[in-house]
Structures are given as C-alpha cells and as structure tokens.
Scaffold this motif. Sequence first.
Motif, PDB file in Angstrom:
ATOM      1  N   THR A 151       0.833  -1.203   0.000  1.00 35.70           N
ATOM      2  CA  THR A 151       0.000   0.000   0.000  1.00 35.70           C
ATOM      3  C   THR A 151       0.864   1.248   0.000  1.00 35.70           C
ATOM      4  O   THR A 151       0.617   2.197  -0.750  1.00 35.70           O
ATOM      5  N   VAL A 152       1.914   1.241   0.811  1.00 32.50           N
ATOM      6  CA  VAL A 152       2.826   2.382   0.880  1.00 32.50           C
ATOM      7  C   VAL A 152       3.498   2.612  -0.469  1.00 32.50           C
ATOM      8  O   VAL A 152       3.576   3.748  -0.944  1.00 32.50           O
ATOM      9  N   ALA A 153       3.957   1.555  -1.100  1.00 28.35           N
ATOM     10  CA  ALA A 153       4.621   1.689  -2.410  1.00 28.35           C
ATOM     11  C   ALA A 153       3.667   2.287  -3.438  1.00 28.35           C
ATOM     12  O   ALA A 153       4.059   3.185  -4.205  1.00 28.35           O
ATOM     13  N   VAL A 154       2.427   1.825  -3.458  1.00 26.74           N
ATOM     14  CA  VAL A 154       1.433   2.353  -4.405  1.00 26.74           C
ATOM     15  C   VAL A 154       1.149   3.826  -4.107  1.00 26.74           C
ATOM     16  O   VAL A 154       1.097   4.661  -5.013  1.00 26.74           O
ATOM     17  N   CYS A 155       0.999   4.158  -2.821  1.00 22.15           N
ATOM     18  CA  CYS A 155       0.721   5.547  -2.441  1.00 22.15           C
ATOM     19  C   CYS A 155       1.852   6.479  -2.838  1.00 22.15           C
ATOM     20  O   CYS A 155       1.614   7.579  -3.351  1.00 22.15           O
ATOM     21  N   LEU A 156       3.083   6.049  -2.615  1.00 25.98           N
ATOM     22  CA  LEU A 156       4.230   6.883  -2.981  1.00 25.98           C
ATOM     23  C   LEU A 156       4.311   7.085  -4.489  1.00 25.98           C
ATOM     24  O   LEU A 156       4.583   8.193  -4.958  1.00 25.98           O
ATOM     25  N   THR A 157       4.053   6.030  -5.234  1.00 26.77           N
ATOM     26  CA  THR A 157       4.060   6.141  -6.696  1.00 26.77           C
ATOM     27  C   THR A 157       2.956   7.076  -7.167  1.00 26.77           C
ATOM     28  O   THR A 157       3.198   7.960  -8.005  1.00 26.77           O
ATOM     29  N   ASN A 158       1.750   6.897  -6.652  1.00 20.56           N
ATOM     30  CA  ASN A 158       0.626   7.763  -7.043  1.00 20.56           C
ATOM     31  C   ASN A 158       0.906   9.219  -6.699  1.00 20.56           C
ATOM     32  O   ASN A 158       0.633  10.121  -7.503  1.00 20.56           O
ATOM     33  N   ALA A 159       1.429   9.462  -5.506  1.00 22.58           N
ATOM     34  CA  ALA A 159       1.725  10.832  -5.088  1.00 22.58           C
ATOM     35  C   ALA A 159       2.787  11.447  -5.986  1.00 22.58           C
ATOM     36  O   ALA A 159       2.663  12.608  -6.418  1.00 22.58           O
ATOM     37  N   GLU A 160       3.820  10.679  -6.301  1.00 25.18           N
ATOM     38  CA  GLU A 160       4.885  11.180  -7.165  1.00 25.18           C
ATOM     39  C   GLU A 160       4.352  11.543  -8.547  1.00 25.18           C
ATOM     40  O   GLU A 160       4.643  12.627  -9.078  1.00 25.18           O
ATOM     41  N   VAL A 161       3.558  10.673  -9.129  1.00 23.26           N
ATOM     42  CA  VAL A 161       2.999  10.931 -10.458  1.00 23.26           C
ATOM     43  C   VAL A 161       2.099  12.171 -10.427  1.00 23.26           C
ATOM     44  O   VAL A 161       2.205  13.053 -11.290  1.00 23.26           O
ATOM     45  N   THR A 162       1.234  12.263  -9.435  1.00 22.06           N
ATOM     46  CA  THR A 162       0.323  13.405  -9.331  1.00 22.06           C
ATOM     47  C   THR A 162       1.085  14.707  -9.168  1.00 22.06           C
ATOM     48  O   THR A 162       0.819  15.695  -9.865  1.00 22.06           O
ATOM     49  N   LEU A 163       2.050  14.716  -8.252  1.00 17.27           N
ATOM     50  CA  LEU A 163       2.795  15.946  -7.990  1.00 17.27           C
ATOM     51  C   LEU A 163       3.664  16.353  -9.191  1.00 17.27           C
ATOM     52  O   LEU A 163       3.734  17.537  -9.537  1.00 17.27           O
ATOM     53  N   LYS A 164       4.296  15.383  -9.827  1.00 18.88           N
ATOM     54  CA  LYS A 164       5.109  15.693 -11.020  1.00 18.88           C
ATOM     55  C   LYS A 164       4.238  16.242 -12.141  1.00 18.88           C
ATOM     56  O   LYS A 164       4.615  17.198 -12.821  1.00 18.88           O
ATOM     57  N   THR A 165       3.080  15.639 -12.342  1.00 14.52           N
ATOM     58  CA  THR A 165       2.169  16.097 -13.386  1.00 14.52           C
ATOM     59  C   THR A 165       1.738  17.535 -13.127  1.00 14.52           C
ATOM     60  O   THR A 165       1.735  18.370 -14.039  1.00 14.52           O
ATOM     61  N   MET A 166       1.401  17.828 -11.879  1.00 12.06           N
ATOM     62  CA  MET A 166       0.987  19.196 -11.538  1.00 12.06           C
ATOM     63  C   MET A 166       2.139  20.179 -11.725  1.00 12.06           C
ATOM     64  O   MET A 166       1.952  21.275 -12.273  1.00 12.06           O
TER      65      MET A 166
END
Length: 173
Positions: A151-166
């Motif tokens: 769960t932590v790995a998925v959350c970190l990946t999702n957060a990274e993608v979202t923040l980079k995209t923004m």
Amino acid sequence: MKGRAVMNTSELSALIHEASLGDDDAFTKLYAVVCRPLYKIARIALKTEKQAIEAIKLTVADSYAALPSAKINGNGEFVEWIVKILCTKIRHLYKKYENEEVPLPPDNRGFDIRRALISLQDIERLVLAVSNVCSCSAEKTAKLCGYTEQTVAVCLTNAEVTLKTMLLSYSGI
C-alpha cells in the motif's frame, strides 16, 4: 536545531526514563526534541493548519498518558512510538473531517505545494509525509503508518505521479 542544546543518546535515554516515571519537565524536554518533525508530518498529511495542531495536541496528550506503560527501550523506539501515535490521530482526523470542504489557495500564483498536496488522497499525503520527514524505507513507513508495504509503495508512486504532473503543467514543459 537552532536555539536548542543538542542532546546525546544517553541524555535522551535519561529523559525517556524520567518522563516514563511521570516527570513532566522531562516529558516537555523530550517532546521538544520531536515537535518539529511531528508538526511537519501533521501539516503535510492534513489539509489545514487547524487540523495539524489538533493532531499534535491529541498526540501529546495520548503519548503523555501512555508513556509510563510503553516500555520504550531506546531513543529510536521513542520516535517510532510517538510517530505511530501521530499517524493514528491523523487517520482518525481524516474520518472526522472527511466531509469538510477545504478552501484551496488561489490558483493565480503558478505552482502551489499546498494546493498540490490537498489534491492527493488522504492516505497518499500521510505516507508521503512520514516517508519524507522520517527519511525511511517503504517497510518502515508502512510500520509507522499502519499500512502494508505494498500500500505504501502504491501511495508513494501515485503521489509522485500526481505531484510531477501538476508541477510540469505549471512549468509549461
């Protein structure tokens, strides 16, 4: 740590011991050592400063009450123990404030980190906060937050993608 005397591990161990015996002054000094990282975690993980302060107040109250029976053997154990308490309080506050609307900062200044963080899922903000502030692995982050390592790995990946995209959308790249 500006303005504070740096303590060695034996001094911290002594404070933990004294605080666990009910010494209020020792607990205050011990809390002063961890207050900044705890606040950083709470402020990143929660949507408003009011919520972050509430999480800290709840964490201090619960940790003070629980310390005598906590059986903490070392400085690292104390930090992990109090971060776990904070994470539990943050997760409870997510439920308490789940339907509360949070006003977003104005979108006229370009990239805004607060706006970007608010756009993340609650769980992603908590995992990102603990992982970054504590500089720990996914395994340790999972232990502190109360989630699985996956769960932590998925959350970190999702957060990274979202923040980079923004960030990229604001930078015009």
